[in-house]
Scaffold this motif. Structure first.
Motif, PDB file in Angstrom:
ATOM      1  N   VAL A 123       0.953  -1.011   0.069  1.00  0.00           N
ATOM      2  CA  VAL A 123       0.141   0.092  -0.079  1.00  0.00           C
ATOM      3  C   VAL A 123       1.105   1.107   0.063  1.00  0.00           C
ATOM      4  O   VAL A 123       1.753   1.269   0.895  1.00  0.00           O
ATOM      5  CB  VAL A 123      -1.044   0.144   1.107  1.00  0.00           C
ATOM      6  N   ALA A 124       0.631   2.070  -1.036  1.00  0.00           N
ATOM      7  CA  ALA A 124       1.482   3.704  -1.004  1.00  0.00           C
ATOM      8  C   ALA A 124       0.563   4.609  -0.919  1.00  0.00           C
ATOM      9  O   ALA A 124      -0.611   4.430  -1.814  1.00  0.00           O
ATOM     10  CB  ALA A 124       2.097   3.416  -2.393  1.00  0.00           C
ATOM     11  N   LEU A 125       0.557   5.508  -0.107  1.00  0.00           N
ATOM     12  CA  LEU A 125      -0.191   6.553  -0.057  1.00  0.00           C
ATOM     13  C   LEU A 125       0.368   7.802  -0.653  1.00  0.00           C
ATOM     14  O   LEU A 125       1.605   8.310  -0.327  1.00  0.00           O
ATOM     15  CB  LEU A 125      -0.469   7.076   1.515  1.00  0.00           C
ATOM     16  N   VAL A 126      -0.046   8.371  -1.766  1.00  0.00           N
ATOM     17  CA  VAL A 126       0.131   9.559  -2.609  1.00  0.00           C
ATOM     18  C   VAL A 126      -0.473  10.613  -1.991  1.00  0.00           C
ATOM     19  O   VAL A 126      -1.755  10.805  -2.041  1.00  0.00           O
ATOM     20  CB  VAL A 126       0.215   9.465  -3.863  1.00  0.00           C
ATOM     21  N   ASP A 127       0.363  11.758  -1.543  1.00  0.00           N
ATOM     22  CA  ASP A 127      -0.440  12.943  -0.895  1.00  0.00           C
ATOM     23  C   ASP A 127      -0.349  14.015  -2.120  1.00  0.00           C
ATOM     24  O   ASP A 127       0.946  14.380  -2.544  1.00  0.00           O
ATOM     25  CB  ASP A 127       0.306  13.351   0.269  1.00  0.00           C
ATOM     26  N   HIS A 128      -1.278  14.346  -2.819  1.00  0.00           N
ATOM     27  CA  HIS A 128      -1.169  15.427  -3.917  1.00  0.00           C
ATOM     28  C   HIS A 128      -0.941  16.817  -3.448  1.00  0.00           C
ATOM     29  O   HIS A 128      -0.705  17.470  -4.614  1.00  0.00           O
ATOM     30  CB  HIS A 128      -2.311  15.222  -4.952  1.00  0.00           C
ATOM     31  N   ASN A 129      -1.276  16.910  -2.264  1.00  0.00           N
ATOM     32  CA  ASN A 129      -1.065  18.478  -1.993  1.00  0.00           C
ATOM     33  C   ASN A 129       0.267  18.926  -1.809  1.00  0.00           C
ATOM     34  O   ASN A 129       0.753  19.962  -1.844  1.00  0.00           O
ATOM     35  CB  ASN A 129      -1.831  18.714  -0.605  1.00  0.00           C
ATOM     36  N   ILE A 130       1.057  17.880  -1.208  1.00  0.00           N
ATOM     37  CA  ILE A 130       2.709  18.218  -1.205  1.00  0.00           C
ATOM     38  C   ILE A 130       3.471  17.495  -2.228  1.00  0.00           C
ATOM     39  O   ILE A 130       4.671  17.469  -2.344  1.00  0.00           O
ATOM     40  CB  ILE A 130       3.260  17.739   0.135  1.00  0.00           C
TER      41      ILE A 130
END
Length: 408
Positions: free
Chosen positions: A142-149
């Motif tokens: 599982v990989a969490l991509v944060d588009h805000n940063i």
């Protein structure tokens, strides 16, 4: 046992029981955790730092013949196959039976899920070993991509794979503000890798999660996915040009959302503030790695209204009074353009409304202004015309003690 003399000796000592593990997966997770300490302390290009460490480890231990040493060499070579010397590593004669399964996995499924606003996307893939008995059970990445940063904020490898998939699906099914879908493994490979490259070069890693301990294993599992396909368009959405900004503003002012907030009918004396505020919204959107002026959420609104605008802009009282109103209208317009539900749009509007008192307080105190913004605000408060070079130079000279850290 004597105190380890080198970092490589310390790693060997920490992994002295590696041959007692039950499966290749257990060994790969141990190896990734050991390499995680290298990843965590590297000052830049952390992936390269891990690769160089493995290269050095393989060279320094090339003559070691103990079962633990030869097995750990095989584990590191499977995790970082592009390290120099990794291709020549073979399990030793006394390696565990599972050593032949190291890195021998295939992808069994891929999914993505996230919030409807586009703040974050989680990518999920499951993998199985060729020989489950020796390799270990099916497991998930599982990989969490944060588009805000613009980073891969966290990663995790674990199991049981089926339970992880079902839990993610159930959570998204029960939450109207989230979505869940099957994903193209090649797209997952591209998106996670692109954002992970930014993470690897951060001066400081996100504080929580298993990013460091699982990073090496994540890299190995991503390599098992189909190679990224060339994107049909640019990987990163560029900010709009001046002409595009003008068209965006005109379309917005003709919208029912702008009309609902009375923006097309503002008095002539408020027009400058209106267009200044619209410019700030577009400037803020352009500051994101994936610039999209239509991506507004409660979180993006908070970043803008309670942080960014105070650090980057000097507002007069008319601007400060106008900005929340413009933001509410633009966020509602953007929600419709993106096809968000009325409840999702209402959630953002409610969040903005709740932020207004804190926005007003921060505007009043100026506590989040950057030094440059504070200086410009003071210049304006002192009635200095920034277009008058002589007046500007005189003001700077008179206020030099406030503009620098040097009291002299």
């Amino acid at each position: 046992m004597a105190t380890p003399q080198t970092p490589y000796d310390a790693v060997l000592h920490a992994a002295r029981d590696v041959t007692r593990l039950d499966s290749a997966l257990d060994a790969e997770m141990l190896g990734a955790a050991l390499l995680g300490s290298v990843y965590a302390v590297a000052e830049h290009d952390r992936e390269q730092a891990v690769r160089e460490f493995v290269t050095g480890f393989l060279a320094a231990t090339s003559r070691r013949r103990s079962a633990a040493a030869t097995t750990l060499r095989a584990v590191f070579a499977a995790l970082v196959p592009d390290a120099e010397g990794a291709a020549r590593v073979r399990p030793g004669a006394y390696a565990p039976s599972w050593a032949g399964q190291l890195g021998r996995v295939r992808v069994t499924g891929a999914w993505a899920y996230g919030d409807v606003y586009g703040d974050q996307t989680s990518y999920l893939a499951t993998f199985a070993y060729d020989d489950e008995e020796e390799g270990g059970p099916e497991h998930a990445l599982v990989a969490l991509v944060d588009h805000n940063i613009g980073i891969t904020k966290d990663v995790f490898v674990g199991g049981p794979a089926g339970r992880i998939v079902e839990q993610a699906r159930e959570i998204c099914t029960e939450d109207e503000f989230t979505w869940f879908r099957t994903e193209d493994p090649a797209r997952m490979h591209a998106e996670v890798s692109r954002h992970l490259a930014v993470t690897d070069d951060l001066a400081e890693l996100p504080a929580q999660g298993s990013l460091a301990t699982d990073r090496a294993l994540v890299g190995a599992r991503l390599a098992a996915l189909p190679g990224p396909t060339p994107p049909a368009g640019p990987a990163v959405v560029p900010p709009p040009t001046d002409e595009e900004r003008t068209r965006l503003v005109r379309a917005f002012l003709d919208s029912p959302e702008a009309t609902r907030f009375g923006l097309p009918e503002v008095a002539d004396g408020e027009l400058a503030s209106l267009h200044f505020c619209l410019g700030l919204l577009l400037d803020h959107a352009a500051s994101f790695p994936d610039a999209d002026p239509m991506r507004w959420s409660p979180m993006v609104a908070e970043l803008f209204l309670l942080d960014w605008v105070h650090r980057r802009a000097v507002l007069d009282m008319d601007d400060a009074a106008m900005l929340p109103r413009v933001l509410r209208a633009w966020a509602a317009y953007a929600a419709r353009q993106r096809g968000l539900s009325q409840s999702a749009a209402a959630r953002t509007d409610e969040a903005i409304t709740e932020m207004v008192p804190e926005f007003a307080r921060l505007y009043s105190t100026g506590e989040r202004r950057s030094p440059a913004t504070a200086a410009v605000a003071q210049l304006m408060a002192d009635g200095v015309d920034p277009d008058d070079p002589e007046a500007l130079n005189a003001w700077i000279e008179a206020n030099r003690h406030r503009l620098t850290d040097d009291p002299a």
